[in-house]
Design a protein around this motif. Structure first.
Motif, PDB file in Angstrom:
ATOM      1  N   MET A  50       0.821  -1.225   0.000  1.00 38.84           N
ATOM      2  CA  MET A  50       0.000   0.000   0.000  1.00 38.84           C
ATOM      3  C   MET A  50       0.850   1.268   0.000  1.00 38.84           C
ATOM      4  SD  MET A  50      -3.189  -0.829  -0.168  1.00 38.84           S
ATOM      5  CE  MET A  50      -3.136  -2.417  -0.956  1.00 38.84           C
ATOM      6  N   HIS A  51       1.614   1.496   1.052  1.00 41.07           N
ATOM      7  CA  HIS A  51       2.494   2.666   1.179  1.00 41.07           C
ATOM      8  C   HIS A  51       1.757   4.001   1.087  1.00 41.07           C
ATOM      9  CE1 HIS A  51       6.228   0.418   1.175  1.00 41.07           C
ATOM     10  NE2 HIS A  51       5.732  -0.317   0.198  1.00 41.07           N
ATOM     11  N   PHE A  52       0.571   4.109   1.679  1.00 45.13           N
ATOM     12  CA  PHE A  52      -0.114   5.404   1.716  1.00 45.13           C
ATOM     13  C   PHE A  52       0.463   6.214   2.870  1.00 45.13           C
ATOM     14  CE2 PHE A  52      -3.156   2.959  -0.782  1.00 45.13           C
ATOM     15  CZ  PHE A  52      -3.380   3.861  -1.817  1.00 45.13           C
ATOM     16  N   GLU A  53       1.636   6.795   2.600  1.00 50.86           N
ATOM     17  CA  GLU A  53       2.394   7.446   3.665  1.00 50.86           C
ATOM     18  C   GLU A  53       1.999   8.890   3.924  1.00 50.86           C
ATOM     19  OE1 GLU A  53       3.910   7.612  -0.178  1.00 50.86           O
ATOM     20  OE2 GLU A  53       4.759   5.985   0.975  1.00 50.86           O
ATOM     21  N   LEU A  54       1.186   9.494   3.046  1.00 55.33           N
ATOM     22  CA  LEU A  54       0.800  10.893   3.234  1.00 55.33           C
ATOM     23  C   LEU A  54      -0.708  11.033   3.431  1.00 55.33           C
ATOM     24  CD1 LEU A  54       2.895  12.774   0.525  1.00 55.33           C
ATOM     25  CD2 LEU A  54       3.285  12.709   2.977  1.00 55.33           C
ATOM     26  N   LEU A  55      -1.089  11.725   4.483  1.00 53.60           N
ATOM     27  CA  LEU A  55      -2.472  12.137   4.662  1.00 53.60           C
ATOM     28  C   LEU A  55      -2.560  13.562   4.128  1.00 53.60           C
ATOM     29  CD1 LEU A  55      -5.012  11.438   7.286  1.00 53.60           C
ATOM     30  CD2 LEU A  55      -4.446  13.838   6.989  1.00 53.60           C
ATOM     31  N   LEU A  56      -3.254  13.723   3.002  1.00 52.69           N
ATOM     32  CA  LEU A  56      -3.333  15.031   2.349  1.00 52.69           C
ATOM     33  C   LEU A  56      -4.429  15.907   2.921  1.00 52.69           C
ATOM     34  CD1 LEU A  56      -3.003  13.905  -1.372  1.00 52.69           C
ATOM     35  CD2 LEU A  56      -1.221  14.829   0.104  1.00 52.69           C
ATOM     36  N   ASP A  57      -5.510  15.279   3.392  1.00 51.98           N
ATOM     37  CA  ASP A  57      -6.656  16.047   3.871  1.00 51.98           C
ATOM     38  C   ASP A  57      -7.489  15.172   4.780  1.00 51.98           C
ATOM     39  OD1 ASP A  57      -8.372  18.211   4.119  1.00 51.98           O
ATOM     40  OD2 ASP A  57      -9.527  17.698   2.345  1.00 51.98           O
ATOM     41  N   LEU A  58      -8.163  15.804   5.710  1.00 50.09           N
ATOM     42  CA  LEU A  58      -9.118  15.139   6.581  1.00 50.09           C
ATOM     43  C   LEU A  58     -10.175  16.184   6.896  1.00 50.09           C
ATOM     44  CD1 LEU A  58      -8.432  12.927   9.668  1.00 50.09           C
ATOM     45  CD2 LEU A  58      -9.931  14.902   9.876  1.00 50.09           C
ATOM     46  N   CYS A  59     -11.436  15.823   6.757  1.00 54.30           N
ATOM     47  CA  CYS A  59     -12.502  16.788   7.034  1.00 54.30           C
ATOM     48  C   CYS A  59     -13.711  16.085   7.627  1.00 54.30           C
ATOM     49  CB  CYS A  59     -12.898  17.545   5.772  1.00 54.30           C
ATOM     50  SG  CYS A  59     -13.679  16.515   4.521  1.00 54.30           S
ATOM     51  N   GLY A  60     -14.539  16.851   8.299  1.00 54.79           N
ATOM     52  CA  GLY A  60     -15.813  16.355   8.787  1.00 54.79           C
ATOM     53  C   GLY A  60     -16.876  16.565   7.733  1.00 54.79           C
ATOM     54  N   VAL A  61     -17.942  15.765   7.802  1.00 53.13           N
ATOM     55  CA  VAL A  61     -19.087  15.909   6.904  1.00 53.13           C
ATOM     56  C   VAL A  61     -20.356  15.705   7.726  1.00 53.13           C
ATOM     57  CG1 VAL A  61     -20.245  15.079   4.814  1.00 53.13           C
ATOM     58  CG2 VAL A  61     -17.762  14.957   4.973  1.00 53.13           C
ATOM     59  N   ASP A  62     -21.342  16.579   7.521  1.00 47.60           N
ATOM     60  CA  ASP A  62     -22.655  16.442   8.153  1.00 47.60           C
ATOM     61  C   ASP A  62     -23.636  16.005   7.072  1.00 47.60           C
ATOM     62  OD1 ASP A  62     -25.139  16.715   9.336  1.00 47.60           O
ATOM     63  OD2 ASP A  62     -24.832  18.776  10.001  1.00 47.60           O
ATOM     64  N   TYR A  63     -24.095  14.770   7.168  1.00 45.80           N
ATOM     65  CA  TYR A  63     -24.995  14.212   6.154  1.00 45.80           C
ATOM     66  C   TYR A  63     -26.474  14.399   6.496  1.00 45.80           C
ATOM     67  CZ  TYR A  63     -21.207  11.935   3.643  1.00 45.80           C
ATOM     68  OH  TYR A  63     -20.085  11.699   2.899  1.00 45.80           O
ATOM     69  N   SER A  64     -26.792  15.207   7.510  1.00 43.01           N
ATOM     70  CA  SER A  64     -28.175  15.276   7.983  1.00 43.01           C
ATOM     71  C   SER A  64     -29.175  15.693   6.907  1.00 43.01           C
ATOM     72  CB  SER A  64     -28.278  16.194   9.198  1.00 43.01           C
ATOM     73  OG  SER A  64     -27.915  17.509   8.854  1.00 43.01           O
ATOM     74  N   GLU A  65     -28.772  16.487   5.946  1.00 38.35           N
ATOM     75  CA  GLU A  65     -29.671  16.878   4.850  1.00 38.35           C
ATOM     76  C   GLU A  65     -28.971  16.657   3.516  1.00 38.35           C
ATOM     77  OE1 GLU A  65     -31.056  20.861   5.474  1.00 38.35           O
ATOM     78  OE2 GLU A  65     -31.502  20.466   7.574  1.00 38.35           O
ATOM     79  N   TYR A  66     -28.369  15.504   3.372  1.00 33.08           N
ATOM     80  CA  TYR A  66     -27.592  15.202   2.169  1.00 33.08           C
ATOM     81  C   TYR A  66     -28.468  15.249   0.924  1.00 33.08           C
ATOM     82  CZ  TYR A  66     -24.243  12.732  -0.803  1.00 33.08           C
ATOM     83  OH  TYR A  66     -23.372  12.388  -1.807  1.00 33.08           O
ATOM     84  N   LYS A  67     -28.043  15.994  -0.068  1.00 30.94           N
ATOM     85  CA  LYS A  67     -28.780  16.200  -1.323  1.00 30.94           C
ATOM     86  C   LYS A  67     -30.195  16.734  -1.071  1.00 30.94           C
ATOM     87  CE  LYS A  67     -26.238  12.775  -3.978  1.00 30.94           C
ATOM     88  NZ  LYS A  67     -26.294  11.586  -4.813  1.00 30.94           N
ATOM     89  N   ASN A  68     -30.355  17.501   0.007  1.00 34.63           N
ATOM     90  CA  ASN A  68     -31.641  18.103   0.383  1.00 34.63           C
ATOM     91  C   ASN A  68     -32.756  17.079   0.552  1.00 34.63           C
ATOM     92  OD1 ASN A  68     -30.681  20.783   0.473  1.00 34.63           O
ATOM     93  ND2 ASN A  68     -30.762  20.875  -1.757  1.00 34.63           N
ATOM     94  N   GLU A  69     -32.384  15.898   0.968  1.00 35.99           N
ATOM     95  CA  GLU A  69     -33.361  14.836   1.204  1.00 35.99           C
ATOM     96  C   GLU A  69     -33.119  14.276   2.598  1.00 35.99           C
ATOM     97  OE1 GLU A  69     -32.809  11.936  -1.862  1.00 35.99           O
ATOM     98  OE2 GLU A  69     -33.290  13.342  -3.466  1.00 35.99           O
ATOM     99  N   PRO A  70     -34.143  13.628   3.179  1.00 37.47           N
ATOM    100  CA  PRO A  70     -33.923  12.993   4.483  1.00 37.47           C
ATOM    101  C   PRO A  70     -32.823  11.937   4.383  1.00 37.47           C
ATOM    102  CG  PRO A  70     -36.262  13.035   3.925  1.00 37.47           C
ATOM    103  CD  PRO A  70     -35.511  13.487   2.711  1.00 37.47           C
ATOM    104  N   TRP A  71     -31.971  11.886   5.398  1.00 41.95           N
ATOM    105  CA  TRP A  71     -30.825  10.979   5.393  1.00 41.95           C
ATOM    106  C   TRP A  71     -31.096   9.809   6.328  1.00 41.95           C
ATOM    107  CZ3 TRP A  71     -26.694   9.720   2.781  1.00 41.95           C
ATOM    108  CH2 TRP A  71     -25.666   9.010   3.379  1.00 41.95           C
ATOM    109  N   GLU A  72     -30.857   8.622   5.840  1.00 43.79           N
ATOM    110  CA  GLU A  72     -30.956   7.417   6.661  1.00 43.79           C
ATOM    111  C   GLU A  72     -29.537   6.986   7.018  1.00 43.79           C
ATOM    112  OE1 GLU A  72     -33.842   5.977   7.648  1.00 43.79           O
ATOM    113  OE2 GLU A  72     -34.937   7.568   6.599  1.00 43.79           O
TER     114      GLU A  72
END
Length: 196
Positions: A50-72
């Protein structure tokens, strides 16, 4: 290594540690639950293929209204982008945070030191706690800030405002004085707009 080969190699390596391994749009995404997160990140970094030695980005995501639809499903996720220089490959890891009311996830700062400020940002903006983080405190908002501004239920105007008070000769915090209103474009309000 071709992306299809990476997809198969990641499936074989992670097995049931990953909830799903997805190949879409020429990219591999690993989806996981919080309990397997650290082990997956460690394997992707340290495994000889694998050798995925670099973490380029990490972020949070709030899916509560994903695509403006109710989220399951779970509301919050943390998404990381990893890079293998040796294999010239990228991979995405999305981990679902178990508790919507008090989201907590293990920190990966000891695996990827570049995660330090990214995890602080996800804490500051989404309220995701990173257990084991060496210095988890706000990084973008003010020390007295109330709430988490990237959550989809956070009001646009916020909860408090600050201003300089001439009498007290200092900055003071007070409840927001802006009246919330919905602005409807004239084209929607007026039936005969545009002469039709």
């Amino acid at each position: 290594m071709h992306v299809n080969d990476l997809y198969l190699a990641v499936q074989n390596l992670l097995g049931d540690k990953a909830e799903k391994v997805i190949l879409a749009f020429g990219e591999v995404t690993v989806e996981a639950q919080a309990g397997n997160y650290r082990e997956i990140m460690q394997l992707l970094r340290d495994h000889e293929s694998m050798h995925f030695e670099l973490l380029l980005d990490l972020c949070g995501v709030d899916y509560s209204e994903y695509k403006n639809e109710p989220w399951e499903g779970q509301r919050f996720a943390v998404v990381s982008q990893l890079l293998s220089l040796q294999n010239n490959q990228r991979i995405r890891v999305r981990v679902w945070v178990a508790d919507d009311d008090f989201p907590v996830l293990s920190s990966v700062v000891d695996i990827y030191n570049s995660a330090d400020w990214y995890e602080r940002e996800a804490f500051d903006l989404y309220g995701i706690m990173f257990e084991g983080h060496p210095d988890l405190r706000r990084i973008l908002t003010d020390y007295g800030f109330v709430g988490y501004p990237f959550r989809k239920d956070f009001p646009v105007s916020g909860y408090v405002e600050m201003r300089y008070d001439e009498q007290e000769k200092r900055v003071v915090y007070q409840p927001v004085t802006i009246e919330p209103r919905e602005i409807t474009p004239r084209v929607v309000r007026e039936e005969n707009y545009g002469g039709h």
